[in-house]
Each structure stands twice: as structure tokens, then as C-alpha cells.
Design a protein around this motif. Sequence first.
Motif, mmCIF file in Angstrom:
data_model
loop_
_atom_site.group_PDB
_atom_site.id
_atom_site.type_symbol
_atom_site.label_atom_id
_atom_site.label_comp_id
_atom_site.label_asym_id
_atom_site.label_seq_id
_atom_site.Cartn_x
_atom_site.Cartn_y
_atom_site.Cartn_z
ATOM 1 N N VAL A 1 34.077 81.727 86.919
ATOM 2 C CA VAL A 1 33.351 80.665 86.221
ATOM 3 C C VAL A 1 33.867 80.653 84.784
ATOM 4 C CG1 VAL A 1 31.254 80.866 87.622
ATOM 5 C CG2 VAL A 1 31.449 82.177 85.494
ATOM 6 N N HIS A 2 33.720 79.526 84.126
ATOM 7 C CA HIS A 2 34.073 79.550 82.705
ATOM 8 C C HIS A 2 32.990 78.841 81.898
ATOM 9 C CE1 HIS A 2 35.365 75.421 81.656
ATOM 10 N NE2 HIS A 2 35.897 75.335 82.852
ATOM 11 N N PRO A 3 32.855 79.196 80.613
ATOM 12 C CA PRO A 3 31.829 78.557 79.777
ATOM 13 C C PRO A 3 32.157 77.098 79.529
ATOM 14 C CG PRO A 3 32.721 80.554 78.742
ATOM 15 C CD PRO A 3 33.628 80.190 79.866
ATOM 16 N N SER A 4 31.143 76.248 79.544
ATOM 17 C CA SER A 4 31.352 74.829 79.253
ATOM 18 C C SER A 4 31.854 74.670 77.824
ATOM 19 C CB SER A 4 30.039 74.067 79.424
ATOM 20 O OG SER A 4 30.148 72.780 78.865
ATOM 21 N N TRP A 5 32.848 73.790 77.659
ATOM 22 C CA TRP A 5 33.374 73.528 76.317
ATOM 23 C C TRP A 5 32.380 72.750 75.464
ATOM 24 C CZ3 TRP A 5 37.034 76.157 74.123
ATOM 25 C CH2 TRP A 5 38.009 76.767 74.915
ATOM 26 N N LYS A 6 31.281 72.316 76.058
ATOM 27 C CA LYS A 6 30.206 71.698 75.272
ATOM 28 C C LYS A 6 29.393 72.755 74.527
ATOM 29 C CE LYS A 6 29.575 67.788 78.462
ATOM 30 N NZ LYS A 6 28.618 67.129 79.390
ATOM 31 N N ASN A 7 29.661 74.047 74.828
ATOM 32 C CA ASN A 7 28.957 75.169 74.203
ATOM 33 C C ASN A 7 27.446 75.087 74.443
ATOM 34 O OD1 ASN A 7 29.088 77.632 72.841
ATOM 35 N ND2 ASN A 7 28.737 76.708 70.831
ATOM 36 N N ASP A 8 27.077 74.647 75.661
ATOM 37 C CA ASP A 8 25.661 74.495 75.990
ATOM 38 C C ASP A 8 25.152 75.629 76.884
ATOM 39 O OD1 ASP A 8 26.999 73.900 78.331
ATOM 40 O OD2 ASP A 8 26.340 71.819 78.443
ATOM 41 N N GLY A 9 25.988 76.659 77.077
ATOM 42 C CA GLY A 9 25.548 77.817 77.854
ATOM 43 C C GLY A 9 25.640 77.630 79.350
ATOM 44 N N GLU A 10 26.233 76.532 79.788
ATOM 45 C CA GLU A 10 26.372 76.278 81.216
ATOM 46 C C GLU A 10 27.638 76.946 81.763
ATOM 47 O OE1 GLU A 10 24.280 74.611 83.373
ATOM 48 O OE2 GLU A 10 22.903 74.708 81.667
ATOM 49 N N ALA A 11 27.541 77.438 83.001
ATOM 50 C CA ALA A 11 28.708 78.014 83.676
ATOM 51 C C ALA A 11 29.361 76.938 84.535
ATOM 52 C CB ALA A 11 28.280 79.190 84.544
ATOM 53 N N VAL A 12 30.652 76.752 84.360
ATOM 54 C CA VAL A 12 31.389 75.720 85.086
ATOM 55 C C VAL A 12 32.129 76.359 86.252
ATOM 56 C CG1 VAL A 12 33.175 73.951 84.934
ATOM 57 C CG2 VAL A 12 31.658 74.375 82.985
ATOM 58 N N LYS A 13 31.923 75.811 87.428
ATOM 59 C CA LYS A 13 32.592 76.305 88.633
ATOM 60 C C LYS A 13 33.636 75.289 89.087
ATOM 61 C CE LYS A 13 28.627 79.030 90.219
ATOM 62 N NZ LYS A 13 27.726 79.317 91.371
ATOM 63 N N GLY A 14 34.281 75.585 90.199
ATOM 64 C CA GLY A 14 35.245 74.639 90.757
ATOM 65 C C GLY A 14 36.662 74.867 90.308
ATOM 66 N N LEU A 15 36.904 75.989 89.600
ATOM 67 C CA LEU A 15 38.263 76.343 89.197
ATOM 68 C C LEU A 15 38.558 77.772 89.604
ATOM 69 C CD1 LEU A 15 36.907 74.799 86.348
ATOM 70 C CD2 LEU A 15 39.368 74.576 86.042
ATOM 71 N N ASP A 16 39.827 78.080 89.739
ATOM 72 C CA ASP A 16 40.290 79.453 89.914
ATOM 73 C C ASP A 16 41.039 79.863 88.668
ATOM 74 O OD1 ASP A 16 39.442 80.014 92.606
ATOM 75 O OD2 ASP A 16 41.046 78.703 93.320
ATOM 76 N N LEU A 17 40.882 81.130 88.271
ATOM 77 C CA LEU A 17 41.768 81.666 87.242
ATOM 78 C C LEU A 17 42.995 82.203 87.972
ATOM 79 C CD1 LEU A 17 42.224 82.263 84.246
ATOM 80 C CD2 LEU A 17 41.295 84.551 84.652
ATOM 81 N N CYS A 18 44.151 81.727 87.543
ATOM 82 C CA CYS A 18 45.398 82.089 88.222
ATOM 83 C C CYS A 18 46.374 82.710 87.233
ATOM 84 C CB CYS A 18 46.019 80.857 88.870
ATOM 85 S SG CYS A 18 44.962 80.090 90.133
ATOM 86 N N PHE A 19 47.383 83.374 87.772
ATOM 87 C CA PHE A 19 48.388 84.034 86.941
ATOM 88 C C PHE A 19 49.740 83.880 87.601
ATOM 89 C CE2 PHE A 19 50.710 87.775 85.270
ATOM 90 C CZ PHE A 19 50.488 87.588 83.907
#
Length: 223
Positions: free
Chosen positions: A154-172
Motif C-alpha cells: 500500500v502507499h500513502p495518498s499524495w493528498k496527505n489525508d492518511g488514506e492507504a492506496v491499494k491497487g499497485l505493486d512495488l516492483c524492482f
Amino acid sequence: MEYIRITSIEDPLFAKMHDLMKEVFPPEEVLEFELWKEPLEDPSIRVFVAVKDDEVVGSTEYRYYPDWNIAMTDFTIIGRPGLSLGRFLAQNRLKDLNRLAQENGKELFGMFAEIYDPYQLGDHEFGGVKPMNPYVRREVLSHLGYKRLDFEYVHPSWKNDGEAVKGLDLCFMPSNDEVNEIPAQLVADFLTTYYAVLSNKPQAWLKMVENLKSKQTVELLPL
């Protein structure tokens, strides 16, 4: 086609790039014009555009972290099909990163990227530009060598509203294809630094980072 760095919102190419972003991305994912001033002037943030016939037809933003000898791709925009823009941007980005790593006395270890997983949350529309379709992009990034890190991301919303954003993978994408795991502490340290600008972190993100710190390595899986 030219690969040109933008370092100021006063650059006429930036206005064209910003217009392209508004065509391709949903409104909530496009930073306001004036708010780009500091990021563009930050020497650690590299924003380049692909220019053809004086028009911005593509763009990429990325960063190099000399202490860890890794990079992060913030975004890649393909604004027009039929120009091999994906390869053009990827190849020029890699040349630039390899040069930065060489100046750092090293060979680039690899590059992180957040990649949409349309199989998780369904399709995402990106301005009707077919090469930007997340199914297409995911497959292209797999061809480039990106691999999915084996944990629920999960990643933090760029709105800085404390929401966790799903639907992505962290890749390398490791520079060495034989690398099949990376240090978990590297992942935790990178994420902590990358999202330091956001003060309001969701609990799910904080727990994810703590879980990473309790591990030795994170496996790289097929994308």
C-alpha cells in the motif's frame, strides 16, 4: 527525437508537458502547475521530456539515490503511439542513471517502480492513449525486467489525508537478472525516505514498513 531535461516551470516545454499530463492522467494525479517549481529545481529529481517537432510527446521523472545506488521511476508518460516512445524513454533514462552510478564509483544496482495491478482493482483509463493502458504497461515493464516484491503493498495518498492506496505493486528491476531477492531493510529505508514528505501516514503503511524491518530479504517474483 530529443531527450531534454526540464529544471524550471518557466521552461516552455514544461507547460507542454503539464498539458500532456492533464490529457493522460486523472485530475487528482496531476500536481498543480505552480507546485512543480520546487521539485523541478531539486537536483535529485530528474524530469525529462521526449520532444519531436517541437512538441512534447512523452515524459519521465526519476531519482537516483547514491547512498543505496538505486533509482526510483516516478512516472513514464507515452503521449502518442507509433513512435517507440517507451523504449526511447527507458533507454535514455538508463543511460543517464548508469552515468550517475558511474560518477558514484559503482554500477547501478537497480530501480524501483510502483506499477498498477489492473487485475486487483479492474481497469484504469488513462486519457484514451492505448500504450498507457495498465495491462499494456504492466507487460512492457515485465519485459524491461521489473519484478514484483513479495509483500502486500500500500502507499500513502499524495493528498496527505492518511488514506492507504491499494491497487499497485512495488516492483524492482535489478541490473543483474540473476538477482532474485533484495535486502528488506533497503526496501524499508527507501520507502521511508521516499514518502518522508507526507506527514500523515496511514496505519496500514506504517505496519507494512515495520513488517519489512523484521525480515532479512524480500523475494522478487515474476510480474
